[in-house]
Design a protein around this motif. Structure first.
Motif, PDB file in Angstrom:
ATOM      1  N   PHE A 298       3.030  23.022  22.644  1.00 29.92           N
ATOM      2  CA  PHE A 298       3.762  21.876  23.171  1.00 29.92           C
ATOM      3  C   PHE A 298       5.181  22.317  23.509  1.00 29.92           C
ATOM      4  N   ASP A 299       5.651  21.951  24.696  1.00 30.14           N
ATOM      5  CA  ASP A 299       7.078  22.102  24.945  1.00 30.14           C
ATOM      6  C   ASP A 299       7.800  20.813  24.569  1.00 30.14           C
ATOM      7  N   LYS A 300       7.049  19.703  24.527  1.00 29.92           N
ATOM      8  CA  LYS A 300       7.563  18.470  23.935  1.00 29.92           C
ATOM      9  C   LYS A 300       6.379  17.617  23.494  1.00 29.92           C
ATOM     10  N   ILE A 301       6.600  16.882  22.408  1.00 32.10           N
ATOM     11  CA  ILE A 301       5.521  16.074  21.845  1.00 32.10           C
ATOM     12  C   ILE A 301       6.120  14.849  21.164  1.00 32.10           C
ATOM     13  N   LYS A 302       5.454  13.719  21.320  1.00 30.96           N
ATOM     14  CA  LYS A 302       5.833  12.510  20.597  1.00 30.96           C
ATOM     15  C   LYS A 302       4.546  11.844  20.123  1.00 30.96           C
ATOM     16  N   PHE A 303       4.549  11.421  18.875  1.00 26.68           N
ATOM     17  CA  PHE A 303       3.346  10.808  18.327  1.00 26.68           C
ATOM     18  C   PHE A 303       3.715   9.818  17.231  1.00 26.68           C
ATOM     19  N   THR A 304       2.785   8.903  16.963  1.00 28.08           N
ATOM     20  CA  THR A 304       2.947   7.900  15.914  1.00 28.08           C
ATOM     21  C   THR A 304       1.806   8.035  14.923  1.00 28.08           C
ATOM     22  N   ILE A 305       2.161   8.037  13.643  1.00 29.53           N
ATOM     23  CA  ILE A 305       1.176   8.113  12.565  1.00 29.53           C
ATOM     24  C   ILE A 305       1.143   6.776  11.827  1.00 29.53           C
ATOM     25  N   LYS A 306      -0.062   6.277  11.604  1.00 26.35           N
ATOM     26  CA  LYS A 306      -0.280   5.128  10.733  1.00 26.35           C
ATOM     27  C   LYS A 306      -1.035   5.609   9.505  1.00 26.35           C
ATOM     28  N   THR A 307      -0.577   5.177   8.330  1.00 24.70           N
ATOM     29  CA  THR A 307      -1.239   5.572   7.093  1.00 24.70           C
ATOM     30  C   THR A 307      -2.158   4.466   6.601  1.00 24.70           C
ATOM     31  N   LYS A 308      -3.065   4.830   5.730  1.00 20.74           N
ATOM     32  CA  LYS A 308      -4.028   3.869   5.209  1.00 20.74           C
ATOM     33  C   LYS A 308      -3.378   2.819   4.320  1.00 20.74           C
ATOM     34  N   ASN A 309      -2.198   3.126   3.777  1.00 25.81           N
ATOM     35  CA  ASN A 309      -1.520   2.138   2.934  1.00 25.81           C
ATOM     36  C   ASN A 309      -0.444   1.375   3.690  1.00 25.81           C
ATOM     37  N   GLY A 310      -0.504   1.423   5.052  1.00 23.11           N
ATOM     38  CA  GLY A 310       0.303   0.519   5.854  1.00 23.11           C
ATOM     39  C   GLY A 310       1.610   1.041   6.400  1.00 23.11           C
ATOM     40  N   ASN A 311       1.941   2.301   6.185  1.00 24.62           N
ATOM     41  CA  ASN A 311       3.164   2.852   6.769  1.00 24.62           C
ATOM     42  C   ASN A 311       2.923   3.264   8.221  1.00 24.62           C
ATOM     43  N   GLU A 312       3.994   3.202   9.006  1.00 31.85           N
ATOM     44  CA  GLU A 312       3.929   3.639  10.406  1.00 31.85           C
ATOM     45  C   GLU A 312       5.255   4.302  10.750  1.00 31.85           C
ATOM     46  N   VAL A 313       5.196   5.503  11.320  1.00 29.58           N
ATOM     47  CA  VAL A 313       6.395   6.280  11.618  1.00 29.58           C
ATOM     48  C   VAL A 313       6.108   7.196  12.793  1.00 29.58           C
ATOM     49  N   SER A 314       7.153   7.484  13.586  1.00 34.90           N
ATOM     50  CA  SER A 314       6.979   8.318  14.781  1.00 34.90           C
ATOM     51  C   SER A 314       7.866   9.555  14.716  1.00 34.90           C
ATOM     52  N   VAL A 315       7.425  10.596  15.424  1.00 32.15           N
ATOM     53  CA  VAL A 315       8.172  11.850  15.558  1.00 32.15           C
ATOM     54  C   VAL A 315       8.216  12.221  17.028  1.00 32.15           C
ATOM     55  N   SER A 316       9.386  12.659  17.477  1.00 34.45           N
ATOM     56  CA  SER A 316       9.554  13.145  18.841  1.00 34.45           C
ATOM     57  C   SER A 316      10.269  14.488  18.778  1.00 34.45           C
ATOM     58  N   ALA A 317       9.733  15.498  19.468  1.00 32.03           N
ATOM     59  CA  ALA A 317      10.341  16.826  19.482  1.00 32.03           C
ATOM     60  C   ALA A 317      10.281  17.385  20.895  1.00 32.03           C
ATOM     61  N   ASP A 318      11.413  17.906  21.368  1.00 28.21           N
ATOM     62  CA  ASP A 318      11.521  18.402  22.741  1.00 28.21           C
ATOM     63  C   ASP A 318      12.269  19.724  22.746  1.00 28.21           C
ATOM     64  N   ARG A 319      11.584  20.798  23.125  1.00 27.76           N
ATOM     65  CA  ARG A 319      12.213  22.126  23.166  1.00 27.76           C
ATOM     66  C   ARG A 319      13.400  22.159  24.127  1.00 27.76           C
ATOM     67  N   CYS A 320      13.383  21.350  25.155  1.00 31.28           N
ATOM     68  CA  CYS A 320      14.423  21.382  26.188  1.00 31.28           C
ATOM     69  C   CYS A 320      15.188  20.063  26.245  1.00 31.28           C
ATOM     70  N   GLY A 321      15.284  19.379  25.115  1.00 30.81           N
ATOM     71  CA  GLY A 321      15.844  18.031  25.097  1.00 30.81           C
ATOM     72  C   GLY A 321      17.337  17.939  24.911  1.00 30.81           C
ATOM     73  N   GLY A 322      18.011  19.055  24.628  1.00 28.90           N
ATOM     74  CA  GLY A 322      19.449  19.009  24.439  1.00 28.90           C
ATOM     75  C   GLY A 322      19.849  19.444  23.042  1.00 28.90           C
ATOM     76  N   THR A 323      21.014  18.995  22.597  1.00 32.82           N
ATOM     77  CA  THR A 323      21.569  19.473  21.338  1.00 32.82           C
ATOM     78  C   THR A 323      21.652  18.411  20.259  1.00 32.82           C
ATOM     79  N   ASP A 324      21.090  17.241  20.490  1.00 34.07           N
ATOM     80  CA  ASP A 324      21.177  16.167  19.508  1.00 34.07           C
ATOM     81  C   ASP A 324      19.863  15.994  18.756  1.00 34.07           C
ATOM     82  N   SER A 325      19.976  15.800  17.465  1.00 29.27           N
ATOM     83  CA  SER A 325      18.868  15.269  16.680  1.00 29.27           C
ATOM     84  C   SER A 325      19.331  13.927  16.144  1.00 29.27           C
TER      85      SER A 325
END
Length: 417
Positions: A299-326
């Motif tokens: 992946f040069d960039k990827i974004k995805f959302t995970i749902k857990t069986k106990n009801g949590n939901e959270v997303s991650v976004s990562a971009d190799r060429c996205g700039g200098t900010d996290s």
């Protein structure tokens, strides 16, 4: 979502913005290259020293062995060493550096001259001893902490050598090993030897993560997204070099810090994942050739959302060429309620100062400078006094994080086909 206090289930209680000129790619690819290459003579490498030499560590300090310095201004190991010789971690004394590549076959190649200058300065000014192997070191004179910052593929061997070299504790850089099987074996080996292994997951103690989690806890039904950016050039040459140098893949490399956050704070485990959904509009996967000519798919960039069986939901976004900010965001529905950057306004002054002082160093060193110090100091103090290293991820967290990375990679790849 877990409360702040529940993190103790997973941690003993803190990505890298990787920018570089394409012309420097060969140099970077050699950083901390711990591979089987013939070492040069002790007289040439300046690694020979008396086994009766007195260590620098004082009372209340860990005797740190930096295993993998890499190229000055490029290697993460070098930056760890720089912070240590500048006395940023009161409980740590950098007494030894193990660097077989630049003190061996790589000494006459790219980065070799810079390393020799660094070695001469650290030896003369700070009394640091350099060697090509842990076997060259005398017995510890103080609690020994091995800080392993070599190539991921070499970490199993380096851990074994660090244990044999008398280390009381090991600070292991992410992701720890190429595979879950290898990391589990490393854990078992360390446990059998009575050696503790803690991980360099600095974002677990990072300000923007803490601030985001605190805010999200005040908004029922909110959704957190962790965003990690690098500043690689968006070219086949630059990304091809990146894919080759980080051959373990994005989820085991750049985005592994975010996965560690999900494991530590959001109940994400392989068994507890209910669903994974890629953002196909944002995400991109390419097959590119690196400097060796070998093609790799990542992946040069990827974004995805995970749902857990106990009801949590959270997303991650990562971009190799996205700039200098996290940064991280808190949303509810379509509305963004909160965003916190790394570095924040308070830390930007420090970043500017460090950039002026070390203008050719990797920019991500400076944005995460306080976090690196925090992790090293807590691990070093723990090595000396045995008290819990608050907020620091254990090798158990690293194993589950790597399991999640191995589980997600083929699933996300399939969704992007």
């Amino acid at each position: 979502m877990k409360s702040l206090s529940s993190q103790s289930r997973y941690i003993n209680n803190r990505t890298a913005i990787m920018t570089f000129a394409t012309a420097a790619s060969l140099l970077a690819s050699r950083t901390s290259a711990f591979v089987s290459r013939p070492a040069i003579s002790a007289s040439r490498s300046m690694s020979a020293f008396s086994r009766t030499i007195v260590a620098n560590a004082e009372e209340g300090q860990a005797e740190v062995v930096l295993v993998g310095c890499g190229a000055p201004n490029r290697g993460m190991g070098w930056y760890h060493g720089l912070q240590l010789v500048e006395k940023k971690c009161p409980s740590a004394s950098l007494d030894y550096v193990i660097e077989p590549w630049f003190m061996g076959a790589g000494g006459d190649g790219p980065g070799g001259d810079d390393f020799k200058k660094c070695q001469a300065e650290w030896e003369t000014t700070y009394g640091v001893k350099f060697a090509t192997s842990m076997a060259d070191l005398p017995a510890p004179k103080a609690p020994r902490l091995a800080l392993i910052s070599g190539r991921t593929a070499d970490n199993p061997r380096l851990l074994s050598e660090s244990i044999a070299g008398g280390s009381k504790c090991i600070y292991l850089e992410k992701p720890g090993a190429p595979t879950v099987v290898e990391l589990k074996t490393m854990k078992e080996e360390a446990e059998a030897a009575g050696v503790e292994v803690l991980m360099g997951y600095n974002k677990n103690v990072c300000k923007y993560v803490t601030k985001t989690r605190e805010f999200a806890a005040t908004v029922p039904g909110s959704h957190v997204t962790f965003v990690s950016n690098n500043a690689y050039e968006n070219t086949a040459e630059s990304l091809g070099e990146c894919f080759e140098r980080n051959a373990e893949g994005m989820l085991k490399n750049m985005a592994i810090h975010e996965l560690a956050l999900l494991v530590s704070f959001y109940d994400v485990t392989v068994e507890n994942i209910e669903s994974v959904t890629a953002d196909k509009e944002f995400s991109s996967m390419q097959t590119l050739a690196g400097p060796s000519g070998t093609e790799r798919t990542d992946f040069d960039k990827i974004k995805f959302t995970i749902k857990t069986k106990n009801g949590n939901e959270v997303s991650v976004s990562a971009d190799r060429c996205g700039g200098t900010d996290s940064f991280a965001t808190v949303t509810k529905g379509e509305e963004e309620l909160f965003r916190y950057y790394m570095p924040d306004e308070e830390d930007k002054k420090l970043v500017d100062e460090l950039t002026a002082k070390y203008p050719t160093a990797m920019p991500y060193f400076f944005t995460q400078d306080p976090d690196y110090i925090t992790v090293k100091e807590r691990v070093a103090k723990h090595t000396v006094d045995g008290q819990p290293a608050e907020g620091i991820a254990t090798i158990e967290v690293a194993i589950e994080t790597l399991r999640v990375a191995e589980y997600l990679t083929p699933m996300l790849q399939e969704q992007l086909k």
